[in-house]
Design a protein around this motif. Structure first.
Motif, PDB file in Angstrom:
ATOM      1  N   ASN A   1     -37.516  47.069 -13.760  1.00 59.35           N
ATOM      2  CA  ASN A   1     -36.445  47.440 -14.690  1.00 59.35           C
ATOM      3  C   ASN A   1     -36.134  46.256 -15.621  1.00 59.35           C
ATOM      4  OD1 ASN A   1     -34.671  45.597 -13.405  1.00 59.35           O
ATOM      5  ND2 ASN A   1     -34.129  47.141 -11.870  1.00 59.35           N
ATOM      6  N   ILE A   2     -35.138  46.423 -16.455  1.00 57.69           N
ATOM      7  CA  ILE A   2     -34.857  45.407 -17.480  1.00 57.69           C
ATOM      8  C   ILE A   2     -34.323  44.100 -16.856  1.00 57.69           C
ATOM      9  CG2 ILE A   2     -32.485  46.169 -17.998  1.00 57.69           C
ATOM     10  CD1 ILE A   2     -35.060  44.979 -20.624  1.00 57.69           C
ATOM     11  N   TYR A   3     -33.907  44.162 -15.593  1.00 61.61           N
ATOM     12  CA  TYR A   3     -33.384  42.957 -14.959  1.00 61.61           C
ATOM     13  C   TYR A   3     -34.440  42.159 -14.180  1.00 61.61           C
ATOM     14  CZ  TYR A   3     -28.872  44.729 -16.311  1.00 61.61           C
ATOM     15  OH  TYR A   3     -27.817  45.179 -17.057  1.00 61.61           O
ATOM     16  N   ASN A   4     -35.613  42.739 -14.000  1.00 56.64           N
ATOM     17  CA  ASN A   4     -36.686  41.942 -13.380  1.00 56.64           C
ATOM     18  C   ASN A   4     -37.891  41.844 -14.319  1.00 56.64           C
ATOM     19  OD1 ASN A   4     -37.902  44.458 -13.052  1.00 56.64           O
ATOM     20  ND2 ASN A   4     -37.222  44.653 -10.924  1.00 56.64           N
ATOM     21  N   GLY A   5     -37.638  42.092 -15.581  1.00 60.79           N
ATOM     22  CA  GLY A   5     -38.703  41.958 -16.579  1.00 60.79           C
ATOM     23  C   GLY A   5     -39.779  43.014 -16.403  1.00 60.79           C
ATOM     24  N   TYR A   6     -39.405  44.179 -15.870  1.00 60.65           N
ATOM     25  CA  TYR A   6     -40.361  45.266 -15.630  1.00 60.65           C
ATOM     26  C   TYR A   6     -41.554  44.821 -14.809  1.00 60.65           C
ATOM     27  CZ  TYR A   6     -37.556  48.078 -18.712  1.00 60.65           C
ATOM     28  OH  TYR A   6     -36.518  48.760 -19.243  1.00 60.65           O
ATOM     29  N   LYS A   7     -41.240  44.012 -13.834  1.00 59.63           N
ATOM     30  CA  LYS A   7     -42.311  43.489 -12.976  1.00 59.63           C
ATOM     31  C   LYS A   7     -41.815  43.600 -11.546  1.00 59.63           C
ATOM     32  CE  LYS A   7     -46.035  40.776 -12.637  1.00 59.63           C
ATOM     33  NZ  LYS A   7     -47.277  40.935 -13.392  1.00 59.63           N
ATOM     34  N   GLN A   8     -42.693  44.010 -10.661  1.00 57.56           N
ATOM     35  CA  GLN A   8     -42.277  44.047  -9.261  1.00 57.56           C
ATOM     36  C   GLN A   8     -42.405  42.657  -8.639  1.00 57.56           C
ATOM     37  OE1 GLN A   8     -43.473  47.480  -7.249  1.00 57.56           O
ATOM     38  NE2 GLN A   8     -42.117  47.064  -5.545  1.00 57.56           N
ATOM     39  N   PHE A   9     -41.354  42.244  -7.926  1.00 59.43           N
ATOM     40  CA  PHE A   9     -41.328  40.939  -7.272  1.00 59.43           C
ATOM     41  C   PHE A   9     -42.528  40.797  -6.338  1.00 59.43           C
ATOM     42  CE2 PHE A   9     -39.869  38.562  -3.429  1.00 59.43           C
ATOM     43  CZ  PHE A   9     -39.798  37.308  -3.995  1.00 59.43           C
TER      44      PHE A   9
ATOM     45  N   ARG B   1     -25.943  39.923 -13.676  1.00 57.78           N
ATOM     46  CA  ARG B   1     -27.385  39.786 -13.894  1.00 57.78           C
ATOM     47  C   ARG B   1     -27.679  39.607 -15.394  1.00 57.78           C
ATOM     48  NH1 ARG B   1     -29.573  45.197 -11.435  1.00 57.78           N
ATOM     49  NH2 ARG B   1     -27.842  45.906 -12.710  1.00 57.78           N
ATOM     50  N   ILE B   2     -28.676  38.796 -15.679  1.00 55.79           N
ATOM     51  CA  ILE B   2     -29.035  38.565 -17.085  1.00 55.79           C
ATOM     52  C   ILE B   2     -30.166  39.513 -17.475  1.00 55.79           C
ATOM     53  CG2 ILE B   2     -29.879  36.869 -18.765  1.00 55.79           C
ATOM     54  CD1 ILE B   2     -28.763  34.677 -16.922  1.00 55.79           C
ATOM     55  N   SER B   3     -29.937  40.276 -18.514  1.00 51.77           N
ATOM     56  CA  SER B   3     -30.944  41.254 -18.945  1.00 51.77           C
ATOM     57  C   SER B   3     -32.088  40.566 -19.691  1.00 51.77           C
ATOM     58  CB  SER B   3     -30.295  42.281 -19.864  1.00 51.77           C
ATOM     59  OG  SER B   3     -31.305  43.064 -20.468  1.00 51.77           O
TER      60      SER B   3
ATOM     61  N   GLY C   1     -41.126  38.740 -11.424  1.00 53.56           N
ATOM     62  CA  GLY C   1     -40.376  39.906 -10.938  1.00 53.56           C
ATOM     63  C   GLY C   1     -39.017  39.525 -10.368  1.00 53.56           C
ATOM     64  N   LEU C   2     -38.603  38.275 -10.564  1.00 49.51           N
ATOM     65  CA  LEU C   2     -37.287  37.857 -10.084  1.00 49.51           C
ATOM     66  C   LEU C   2     -36.193  38.357 -11.030  1.00 49.51           C
ATOM     67  CD1 LEU C   2     -38.111  34.181  -9.083  1.00 49.51           C
ATOM     68  CD2 LEU C   2     -37.118  35.894  -7.536  1.00 49.51           C
ATOM     69  N   THR C   3     -34.984  38.516 -10.473  1.00 49.42           N
ATOM     70  CA  THR C   3     -33.811  38.835 -11.272  1.00 49.42           C
ATOM     71  C   THR C   3     -32.921  37.591 -11.273  1.00 49.42           C
ATOM     72  OG1 THR C   3     -33.916  41.152 -10.679  1.00 49.42           O
ATOM     73  CG2 THR C   3     -31.768  40.336 -11.407  1.00 49.42           C
ATOM     74  N   TYR C   4     -32.287  37.322 -12.408  1.00 54.54           N
ATOM     75  CA  TYR C   4     -31.453  36.122 -12.526  1.00 54.54           C
ATOM     76  C   TYR C   4     -30.016  36.520 -12.846  1.00 54.54           C
ATOM     77  CZ  TYR C   4     -36.086  34.117 -12.923  1.00 54.54           C
ATOM     78  OH  TYR C   4     -37.385  33.775 -12.685  1.00 54.54           O
TER      79      TYR C   4
END
Ligand SMILES: [Zn+2]
Length: 335
Positions: free
Chosen positions: A170-178, A318-320, A223-226
């Motif tokens: 999603n937009i909070y993990n950069g569209y990447k799975q951790f 969370r930072i988008s 895939g991290l969320t910040y």
């Protein structure tokens, strides 16, 4: 130069000639060696330090060609599990001084070397071997516990982190799975390139890497969320704490500050594997490292505060990645 000559039974001048050792233990090595001759009688004599150098070169070449385990590899394996030379010898059931000799440069036998290489590749076997050694009373309970705890701690932490951090793109993990392995290797790599990598700065390295990646490719890397914290972006839920305690690829070192607070540094173990990274990704990673590596914790923090993603996000939120579009870090030349 002079040395004792057993043929003349006196100390005589000697000369040195170079010779090529073509073969060693059936392998073509072509290593140069220095040979010493008594000037008086012309016989070949042995000068210890010259002979030692010859052997070091010969063994190194042989190991290289044979894929023999190196002393550094053995030290790394021990340090990872906090084992002494004696404890590792005990686990393996080898002669008392075996590991000590190998670490000091003696050439391991082929079977010992193969065994160690297999262990390093598949460390679960170390625990199995330790279990057997413990049952046979070759090692103490304390040694066995070290390995069990290490295994358990690592498995628990990994499971926990995956449960907490794996989300649908999603937009909070950069569209990447951790991907925990990828993040671990990345941290180890960054730590190998940065002299003093503080845990607080590591958060920002990762954030910048993901944001720059998103800006260029519309997808993050880790895939991290910040989230926004007082001093800059950090991994959501302070999960950098747990991440920093994984021990396969790097080591966290804590020390006390003057005010009693803790300051944590990450030291690479140098065994990162970058095969999961594309060329594009590595380019971004290297670029961000280059931009930040000579900056202080404060300077890096200040840089993150110039970014819209930090400015426009509320504290603890969370930072988008949508703010990646406006990234300025890689657009200015002198900062
Ligand atoms: Zn002589």
């Amino acid at each position: 130069m002079k040395h004792y000559c057993p043929y003349c039974n006196s100390v005589e001048k000697y000369r040195v000639e170079k010779r090529i050792i073509e073969e060693y233990k059936g392998i073509k090595v072509d290593v140069e060696e220095k040979v010493t001759f008594c000037e008086k009688c012309g016989n070949e004599i042995i000068v210890n330090n010259i002979e030692d150098d010859n052997l070091v070169r010969l063994y190194a070449r042989y190991r290289e060609l044979q894929g023999t385990v190196s002393s550094e590899d053995i030290v790394k394996l021990r340090e990872k599990y906090n084992l002494s030379q004696r404890e590792l010898t005990g686990i393996l059931g080898w002669g008392k001084m075996t590991i000590n000799r190998y670490e000091n440069g003696s050439l391991p036998t082929k079977s010992h070397s193969d065994y160690l290489i297999d262990l390093i590749k598949d460390e679960k076997r170390l625990l199995e071997k330790a279990k057997m050694a413990y049952e046979k009373k070759q090692i103490t309970e304390k040694t066995f516990d070290k390995l069990v705890k290490n295994e358990k701690k690592d498995t628990d932490l990994r499971g926990y982190l995956e449960k907490e951090l794996v989300r649908e793109p999603n937009i909070y993990n950069g569209y990447k799975q951790f991907d925990i392995d990828k993040v671990e290797n990345l941290i180890s790599y960054i730590a190998s390139k940065v002299d003093n990598l503080y845990l607080t700065s590591l958060n920002k390295y990762l954030w910048f890497i993901d944001m720059v990646s998103f800006q260029r490719r519309a997808v993050g890397i880790t895939g991290l969320t910040y989230m926004k914290e007082q001093f800059g972006p950090v991994i959501v839920g302070a999960k950098y704490e747990e991440l920093s305690k994984l021990e396969d690829k790097y080591k966290r070192e804590d020390s006390e500050k003057n005010d009693g607070g803790l300051i944590s540094k990450i030291k690479s173990k140098g065994n990162f594997d970058l095969s999961d990274f594309t060329e594009n990704e590595m380019e971004i990673v290297d670029e961000v490292i280059e931009l930040l590596k000579d900056k202080s914790v404060k300077e890096i923090s200040d840089l993150s505060h110039k970014e819209l993603g930090w400015k426009k996000t509320e504290r603890f939120k969370r930072i988008s990645f949508e703010f990646a579009e406006e990234m300025v870090i890689n657009e200015r030349k002198n900062f």
